[in-house]
Design a protein around this motif. Structure first.
Motif, PDB file in Angstrom:
ATOM      1  N   ALA A 238      41.308  11.611  34.658  1.00  0.00           N
ATOM      2  CA  ALA A 238      42.486  12.365  34.236  1.00  0.00           C
ATOM      3  C   ALA A 238      43.719  11.622  34.730  1.00  0.00           C
ATOM      4  O   ALA A 238      43.753  11.153  35.867  1.00  0.00           O
ATOM      5  CB  ALA A 238      42.457  13.780  34.795  1.00  0.00           C
ATOM      6  N   VAL A 239      44.728  11.512  33.875  1.00  0.00           N
ATOM      7  CA  VAL A 239      45.906  10.702  34.192  1.00  0.00           C
ATOM      8  C   VAL A 239      47.173  11.470  33.823  1.00  0.00           C
ATOM      9  O   VAL A 239      47.248  12.063  32.746  1.00  0.00           O
ATOM     10  CB  VAL A 239      45.887   9.367  33.413  1.00  0.00           C
ATOM     11  N   VAL A 240      48.134  11.449  34.716  1.00  0.00           N
ATOM     12  CA  VAL A 240      49.455  12.024  34.435  1.00  0.00           C
ATOM     13  C   VAL A 240      50.507  11.003  34.828  1.00  0.00           C
ATOM     14  O   VAL A 240      50.440  10.408  35.906  1.00  0.00           O
ATOM     15  CB  VAL A 240      49.688  13.335  35.208  1.00  0.00           C
ATOM     16  N   THR A 241      51.477  10.811  33.963  1.00  0.00           N
ATOM     17  CA  THR A 241      52.570   9.886  34.222  1.00  0.00           C
ATOM     18  C   THR A 241      53.899  10.632  34.146  1.00  0.00           C
ATOM     19  O   THR A 241      54.129  11.399  33.214  1.00  0.00           O
ATOM     20  CB  THR A 241      52.556   8.744  33.192  1.00  0.00           C
ATOM     21  N   VAL A 242      54.749  10.411  35.135  1.00  0.00           N
ATOM     22  CA  VAL A 242      56.071  11.028  35.177  1.00  0.00           C
ATOM     23  C   VAL A 242      57.102   9.929  35.327  1.00  0.00           C
ATOM     24  O   VAL A 242      56.895   8.977  36.075  1.00  0.00           O
ATOM     25  CB  VAL A 242      56.190  12.031  36.349  1.00  0.00           C
ATOM     26  N   ARG A 243      58.185  10.060  34.598  1.00  0.00           N
ATOM     27  CA  ARG A 243      59.240   9.041  34.617  1.00  0.00           C
ATOM     28  C   ARG A 243      60.585   9.731  34.775  1.00  0.00           C
ATOM     29  O   ARG A 243      60.904  10.647  34.019  1.00  0.00           O
ATOM     30  CB  ARG A 243      59.200   8.234  33.306  1.00  0.00           C
ATOM     31  N   ASP A 244      61.348   9.305  35.767  1.00  0.00           N
ATOM     32  CA  ASP A 244      62.669   9.881  36.033  1.00  0.00           C
ATOM     33  C   ASP A 244      62.603  11.400  36.164  1.00  0.00           C
ATOM     34  O   ASP A 244      63.463  12.130  35.659  1.00  0.00           O
ATOM     35  CB  ASP A 244      63.659   9.485  34.942  1.00  0.00           C
ATOM     36  N   GLY A 245      61.555  11.880  36.835  1.00  0.00           N
ATOM     37  CA  GLY A 245      61.425  13.302  37.108  1.00  0.00           C
ATOM     38  C   GLY A 245      60.900  14.144  35.963  1.00  0.00           C
ATOM     39  O   GLY A 245      60.775  15.365  36.103  1.00  0.00           O
ATOM     40  N   ARG A 246      60.573  13.545  34.822  1.00  0.00           N
ATOM     41  CA  ARG A 246      60.059  14.296  33.670  1.00  0.00           C
ATOM     42  C   ARG A 246      58.686  13.747  33.301  1.00  0.00           C
ATOM     43  O   ARG A 246      58.452  12.542  33.358  1.00  0.00           O
ATOM     44  CB  ARG A 246      61.002  14.169  32.474  1.00  0.00           C
ATOM     45  N   TRP A 247      57.780  14.638  32.904  1.00  0.00           N
ATOM     46  CA  TRP A 247      56.460  14.159  32.515  1.00  0.00           C
ATOM     47  C   TRP A 247      56.603  13.240  31.304  1.00  0.00           C
ATOM     48  O   TRP A 247      57.411  13.463  30.411  1.00  0.00           O
ATOM     49  CB  TRP A 247      55.514  15.325  32.225  1.00  0.00           C
ATOM     50  N   ASP A 248      55.820  12.214  31.289  1.00  0.00           N
ATOM     51  CA  ASP A 248      55.920  11.203  30.242  1.00  0.00           C
ATOM     52  C   ASP A 248      54.677  11.187  29.362  1.00  0.00           C
ATOM     53  O   ASP A 248      54.779  11.075  28.146  1.00  0.00           O
ATOM     54  CB  ASP A 248      56.126   9.821  30.872  1.00  0.00           C
ATOM     55  N   SER A 249      53.512  11.287  29.985  1.00  0.00           N
ATOM     56  CA  SER A 249      52.267  11.303  29.215  1.00  0.00           C
ATOM     57  C   SER A 249      51.146  11.865  30.082  1.00  0.00           C
ATOM     58  O   SER A 249      51.244  11.886  31.313  1.00  0.00           O
ATOM     59  CB  SER A 249      51.897   9.889  28.736  1.00  0.00           C
ATOM     60  N   ALA A 250      50.101  12.318  29.433  1.00  0.00           N
ATOM     61  CA  ALA A 250      48.916  12.824  30.133  1.00  0.00           C
ATOM     62  C   ALA A 250      47.706  12.545  29.265  1.00  0.00           C
ATOM     63  O   ALA A 250      47.751  12.765  28.050  1.00  0.00           O
ATOM     64  CB  ALA A 250      49.044  14.318  30.414  1.00  0.00           C
ATOM     65  N   GLN A 251      46.648  12.037  29.863  1.00  0.00           N
ATOM     66  CA  GLN A 251      45.434  11.710  29.125  1.00  0.00           C
ATOM     67  C   GLN A 251      44.193  12.102  29.904  1.00  0.00           C
ATOM     68  O   GLN A 251      44.215  12.133  31.141  1.00  0.00           O
ATOM     69  CB  GLN A 251      45.344  10.200  28.827  1.00  0.00           C
ATOM     70  N   LEU A 252      43.146  12.357  29.155  1.00  0.00           N
ATOM     71  CA  LEU A 252      41.801  12.502  29.710  1.00  0.00           C
ATOM     72  C   LEU A 252      40.963  11.358  29.144  1.00  0.00           C
ATOM     73  O   LEU A 252      40.962  11.121  27.934  1.00  0.00           O
ATOM     74  CB  LEU A 252      41.181  13.844  29.325  1.00  0.00           C
ATOM     75  N   GLY A 253      40.265  10.646  30.015  1.00  0.00           N
ATOM     76  CA  GLY A 253      39.416   9.549  29.582  1.00  0.00           C
ATOM     77  C   GLY A 253      37.956   9.949  29.638  1.00  0.00           C
ATOM     78  O   GLY A 253      37.514  10.582  30.601  1.00  0.00           O
ATOM     79  N   TYR A 254      37.205   9.590  28.606  1.00  0.00           N
ATOM     80  CA  TYR A 254      35.794   9.984  28.504  1.00  0.00           C
ATOM     81  C   TYR A 254      34.899   8.769  28.333  1.00  0.00           C
ATOM     82  O   TYR A 254      35.280   7.761  27.725  1.00  0.00           O
ATOM     83  CB  TYR A 254      35.591  10.905  27.300  1.00  0.00           C
ATOM     84  N   LEU A 255      33.690   8.897  28.850  1.00  0.00           N
ATOM     85  CA  LEU A 255      32.635   7.938  28.562  1.00  0.00           C
ATOM     86  C   LEU A 255      31.839   8.456  27.376  1.00  0.00           C
ATOM     87  O   LEU A 255      31.543   9.662  27.284  1.00  0.00           O
ATOM     88  CB  LEU A 255      31.708   7.770  29.767  1.00  0.00           C
ATOM     89  N   ALA A 256      31.475   7.583  26.459  1.00  0.00           N
ATOM     90  CA  ALA A 256      30.661   7.973  25.311  1.00  0.00           C
ATOM     91  C   ALA A 256      29.274   8.386  25.788  1.00  0.00           C
ATOM     92  O   ALA A 256      28.809   7.961  26.859  1.00  0.00           O
ATOM     93  CB  ALA A 256      30.561   6.818  24.322  1.00  0.00           C
ATOM     94  N   PRO A 257      28.576   9.231  25.027  1.00  0.00           N
ATOM     95  CA  PRO A 257      27.235   9.677  25.435  1.00  0.00           C
ATOM     96  C   PRO A 257      26.282   8.528  25.719  1.00  0.00           C
ATOM     97  O   PRO A 257      25.390   8.645  26.556  1.00  0.00           O
ATOM     98  CB  PRO A 257      26.766  10.509  24.240  1.00  0.00           C
ATOM     99  N   SER A 258      26.468   7.417  25.042  1.00  0.00           N
ATOM    100  CA  SER A 258      25.564   6.277  25.215  1.00  0.00           C
ATOM    101  C   SER A 258      25.929   5.411  26.413  1.00  0.00           C
ATOM    102  O   SER A 258      25.214   4.460  26.745  1.00  0.00           O
ATOM    103  CB  SER A 258      25.593   5.400  23.959  1.00  0.00           C
TER     104      SER A 258
END
Length: 359
Positions: A238-258
């Motif tokens: 899980a990733v959260v990025t904040v820039r100049d005091g404001r949220w910039d982006s957020a992602q969840l990273g997954y591994l494929a079932p295989s």
């Protein structure tokens, strides 16, 4: 330069874990952060919603470390907070993986702030590893790539230093003196570290950051509502990025079932949201009544974006990125990736971090 690109550069400087080359255009807006992390919040440390810690024993009531570290963390839980960080850092990035958690703050060079395309000036990164994870392999790789044939005066982990909260600690300087690292075992076979670059009195700064680390388990929260990934996919980061005091982006990273999980595994696809997409993409399509964009190579690896609903966050863009062939296959190809991106919705007011939702 987009924040995600800056983050990727900052993390390379801190951790040098190489990611798959999937084409700069296809992944330019994917925060492919790997471990050593980039907190992006701003200037002073604050206790606010952020991603996560892990399945470790509960910290002590006094904020001490666990007596036994787990062999992996839960990306939906944050394990620690930082009560002190240098002021003046405009970008903060938090990355919480199954085998490590990172918080990194950085400040772009002045030319970057003026619109130039230079790199990062100051970086402070904090790393917590699960038990059994080698904390030095990434530093060794980084030093081999950037050392210009020079060898550090002392091999990793470095020279013995004053303990960190009673735990044996080591201080190391990279070849050429560019980066200073303070590391310690917070539990048997489990390491924590602070790396510093560009700031004045780096050893003193690293020590003060380490002393301000508080073990404080909290749920990871995000600015978008939960969405089910493809069946069998495993949450890896899980990733959260904040820039100049404001949220910039957020992602969840997954591994494929295989894809088997491992300490140095890299996610196969991500699902998330960007507050304001800054990239350049030619043309658009319609996805479930919303504007969409595809920025992918013929194999399907790349980014699939859908604009947010008007009235909620008109500048927000939902984003699903396929980072491997296994990832695009798990997503169900182009149509599946776009359909999943269209399912991502913001919380009521993503600008208000108190409204963010846990995973």
């Amino acid at each position: 330069m987009p924040t995600d690109v800056l983050l990727a550069e900052g993390e390379r400087a801190v951790r040098r874990r190489q990611r798959r080359a999937v084409g700069a255009a296809a992944v330019a807006t994917v925060v492919a952060v790997l471990g050593a992390a980039v907190l992006l919040q701003g200037v002073r440390p604050q206790a606010q919603p952020s991603p996560g810690d892990g399945r470790s024993p509960s910290p002590t009531a006094t904020g001490g470390p666990p007596t036994v570290a787990p062999d992996h963390f839960d990306p939906a839980q944050r394990l620690f907070r930082l009560d002190w960080l240098p002021e003046g850092m405009s970008i903060r990035h938090e990355s919480y993986e199954r085998y490590g958690q990172w918080v990194t703050v950085m400040e772009p060079e002045q030319a970057q702030r003026a619109g130039g395309s230079v790199g990062v000036e100051d970086i402070v990164s904090v790393m917590i590893n699960a038990a059994g994870v080698d904390p030095f392999v990434n530093w060794a790789e980084s030093d081999a790539l950037t050392g210009g044939g020079r060898v550090a005066a002392t091999p990793l982990p470095g020279v013995p230093a004053a303990s960190v909260r009673g735990k044996p600690a080591y201080l190391h300087t990279s070849p050429g003196g560019r980066e200073t690292r303070l590391s310690w075992q917070y539990a048997p076979d489990a390491w924590a570290a602070v790396s510093v670059r560009g700031v004045e009195r780096p050893a003193e700064t690293a020590r003060r950051v380490a002393d301000g680390l508080v073990w404080d388990r909290q749920p990871v929260t995000l600015p978008f509502l939960p969405v089910a990934p493809p069946e069998g996919a495993m949450l890896h980061r899980a990733v959260v990025t904040v820039r100049d005091g404001r949220w910039d982006s957020a992602q969840l990273g997954y591994l494929a079932p295989s894809r088997p999980e491992a300490p140095r595994a890299v996610e196969d696809f991500t699902v998330g949201m960007t507050r304001e997409f800054r990239g350049k993409v030619a043309g658009s399509i319609t996805v479930h009544g919303r504007q969409g964009w595809v920025d992918a190579v013929p194999s399907g690896i790349g980014a699939y974006r859908v604009g947010e609903l008007p009235g909620v966050c008109q500048t927000c863009v939902s984003e699903v990125s396929a980072l491997s062939s296994a990832g695009i296959q798990a997503l169900g190809g182009r149509d599946g990736a776009l359909a999943l991106a269209a399912m991502v919705r913001t919380v009521g007011d993503p600008a208000d971090l108190t409204t963010w939702r846990p995973l």
